[in-house]
Design a protein around this motif. Structure first.
Motif, mmCIF file in Angstrom:
data_model
loop_
_atom_site.group_PDB
_atom_site.id
_atom_site.type_symbol
_atom_site.label_atom_id
_atom_site.label_comp_id
_atom_site.label_asym_id
_atom_site.label_seq_id
_atom_site.Cartn_x
_atom_site.Cartn_y
_atom_site.Cartn_z
ATOM 1 N N PHE A 47 15.941 58.396 41.143
ATOM 2 C CA PHE A 47 14.710 59.062 41.561
ATOM 3 C C PHE A 47 14.721 59.321 43.065
ATOM 4 O O PHE A 47 14.391 60.413 43.528
ATOM 5 C CB PHE A 47 13.494 58.217 41.171
ATOM 6 N N TYR A 79 15.662 53.468 39.739
ATOM 7 C CA TYR A 79 14.869 54.031 40.829
ATOM 8 C C TYR A 79 15.742 54.742 41.859
ATOM 9 O O TYR A 79 15.277 55.628 42.580
ATOM 10 C CB TYR A 79 14.000 52.956 41.485
ATOM 11 N N LEU A 85 15.751 50.296 34.996
ATOM 12 C CA LEU A 85 14.845 51.103 35.813
ATOM 13 C C LEU A 85 15.694 51.675 36.945
ATOM 14 O O LEU A 85 16.003 50.987 37.911
ATOM 15 C CB LEU A 85 13.704 50.239 36.360
#
Length: 145
Positions: free
Chosen positions: A78, A75, A73
């Motif tokens: 992002f 992140y 993931l």
């Protein structure tokens, strides 16, 4: 109407051509904005924030096993993309604000009224003047005999 003539009518409509031109110019402008942000805005900003890069932040959900890659993931990518977007949006905002300021100064005064408008205004003013000067008819209250 044949398919070819329908397609020709559709493809050559003003809106479609205008949209195509806008997309092409937008793509070229996108390169300019990317260069502005990447080459002009980001280096000094990177110095100010100490070269912080969030793209390496991630959480491993499942470790790699043999030839199967790890499930991650990411992140941080992002967060970095959001920060880049905010910087690009602010740079575009400032550019548009500067362009609008230049346009505002270049705006010409409204055009002078046409001869017809001037003549109609004079007629209107004369009619108002006549109505204001017209003597009022005397009001009689005597009954008819």
């Amino acid at each position: 109407m044949s398919i070819i003539s329908e397609f020709k009518a559709f493809a050559l409509k003003g809106n479609v051509v205008d949209m195509a031109v806008g997309i092409i110019i937008g793509a070229a402008f996108g390169k300019i904005v990317s260069s502005l942000v990447g080459d002009v805005v980001m280096p000094p900003l990177g110095l100010l924030i100490g070269g912080v890069d969030f793209s390496d932040l991630a959480v491993t959900l499942k470790p790699a096993e043999g030839t199967t890659p790890a499930v991650i993931l990411a992140y941080g990518k992002f967060i970095q993309t959001v920060i880049d977007f905010l910087i690009v949006a602010f740079a575009i905002f400032m550019g548009v604000k500067a362009i609008n300021r230049l346009r505002h100064h270049e705006e010409a005064k409204p055009p002078a009224p046409s001869k017809e408008e001037v003549l109609l205004s004079e007629i209107r003013d004369l009619l108002k003047e006549q109505n204001n000067k017209a003597p009022e008819a005397p009001v009689t209250t005597a009954p008819y005999q």
